[in-house]
Structure formats: structure tokens, C-alpha cells
Design a protein around this motif. Structure first.
Motif, PDB file in Angstrom:
ATOM      1  N   UNK A  56     -11.848  -7.372  13.992  1.00 28.17           N
ATOM      2  CA  UNK A  56     -11.744  -7.986  15.317  1.00 28.17           C
ATOM      3  C   UNK A  56     -12.784  -7.398  16.267  1.00 28.17           C
ATOM      4  N   UNK A  57     -12.962  -6.086  16.229  1.00 26.02           N
ATOM      5  CA  UNK A  57     -13.957  -5.460  17.097  1.00 26.02           C
ATOM      6  C   UNK A  57     -15.385  -5.833  16.696  1.00 26.02           C
ATOM      7  N   UNK A  58     -15.623  -5.978  15.395  1.00 17.50           N
ATOM      8  CA  UNK A  58     -16.951  -6.412  14.952  1.00 17.50           C
ATOM      9  C   UNK A  58     -17.239  -7.841  15.408  1.00 17.50           C
ATOM     10  N   UNK A  59     -16.239  -8.714  15.352  1.00 11.95           N
ATOM     11  CA  UNK A  59     -16.410 -10.091  15.824  1.00 11.95           C
ATOM     12  C   UNK A  59     -16.642 -10.111  17.332  1.00 11.95           C
ATOM     13  N   UNK A 104      -3.883  -2.066   6.751  1.00  8.32           N
ATOM     14  CA  UNK A 104      -4.279  -3.422   7.126  1.00  8.32           C
ATOM     15  C   UNK A 104      -4.495  -3.547   8.632  1.00  8.32           C
ATOM     16  N   UNK A 105      -3.774  -2.746   9.394  1.00  6.41           N
ATOM     17  CA  UNK A 105      -4.025  -2.738  10.839  1.00  6.41           C
ATOM     18  C   UNK A 105      -5.409  -2.223  11.176  1.00  6.41           C
ATOM     19  N   UNK A 106      -5.848  -1.187  10.469  1.00 14.78           N
ATOM     20  CA  UNK A 106      -7.192  -0.655  10.728  1.00 14.78           C
ATOM     21  C   UNK A 106      -8.262  -1.639  10.279  1.00 14.78           C
ATOM     22  N   UNK A 139       0.818  -1.227   0.000  1.00 14.59           N
ATOM     23  CA  UNK A 139       0.000   0.000   0.000  1.00 14.59           C
ATOM     24  C   UNK A 139       0.846   1.269   0.000  1.00 14.59           C
ATOM     25  N   UNK A 140       1.909   1.265  -0.734  1.00  9.92           N
ATOM     26  CA  UNK A 140       2.734   2.460  -0.843  1.00  9.92           C
ATOM     27  C   UNK A 140       3.392   2.870   0.461  1.00  9.92           C
ATOM     28  N   UNK A 141       3.679   1.905   1.319  1.00 14.93           N
ATOM     29  CA  UNK A 141       4.337   2.184   2.595  1.00 14.93           C
ATOM     30  C   UNK A 141       3.376   2.383   3.758  1.00 14.93           C
TER      31      UNK A 141
END
Length: 78
Positions: A28-31, A20-22, A12-14
């Protein structure tokens, strides 16, 4: 947007850690929210069924045959 290769896409251009963390944190929070909602629903249904059994055992309250007011059936028991 066009990427030269898959590795460029994943990079993703650095900004891959942020992007990807977001995404990972959001999923994870939705699960976690889904698990907590389902657990809360199960606890609520259990408490309501326990309350219904307790009310049904009161004198003549739960029986129309004895002149009491009938307690309506819950959807989960039908």
C-alpha cells in the motif's frame, strides 16, 4: 519451509496478522509513493511548460529571428 495445507500457509503458524499485515502495508505504501511521484511529476511538467510559455512571450528573448537567444525545446513537446 513446508506447509501441511494452504490454510496452514495462510495462517503462518499464528503470525498471519503480522506477516500479511506487513506485506499489505508495504504494498500500500509503495502504491501511494508511486501515485505521489506521478502527481508531482505532472505538476512539475505543467509548471515548466507554463514557465516556458511565459519566457517565450518576453520581448525578443525566445526568437532567434529577432536576434534573441532561442529557448531549447522540451522533450515533452517534441
Amino acid at each position: 519451509m513446508q506447509w501441511e495445507s494452504w490454510s496452514a500457509f495462510w495462517n503462518m503458524g499464528g503470525a498471519a496478522y503480522f506477516v500479511w499485515g506487513s506485506y499489505g502495508l508495504t504494498f500500500a505504501l509503495m502504491a501511494l509513493e508511486l501515485v505521489l511521484v506521478l502527481r508531482r511529476r505532472k505538476d512539475t511538467v505543467t509548471r515548466l511548460l507554463r514557465w516556458r510559455r511565459a519566457v517565450g512571450k518576453d520581448s525578443a528573448r525566445g526568437s532567434a529571428k529577432e536576434g534573441g537567444t532561442p529557448v531549447p525545446a522540451m522533450e515533452s513537446e517534441t
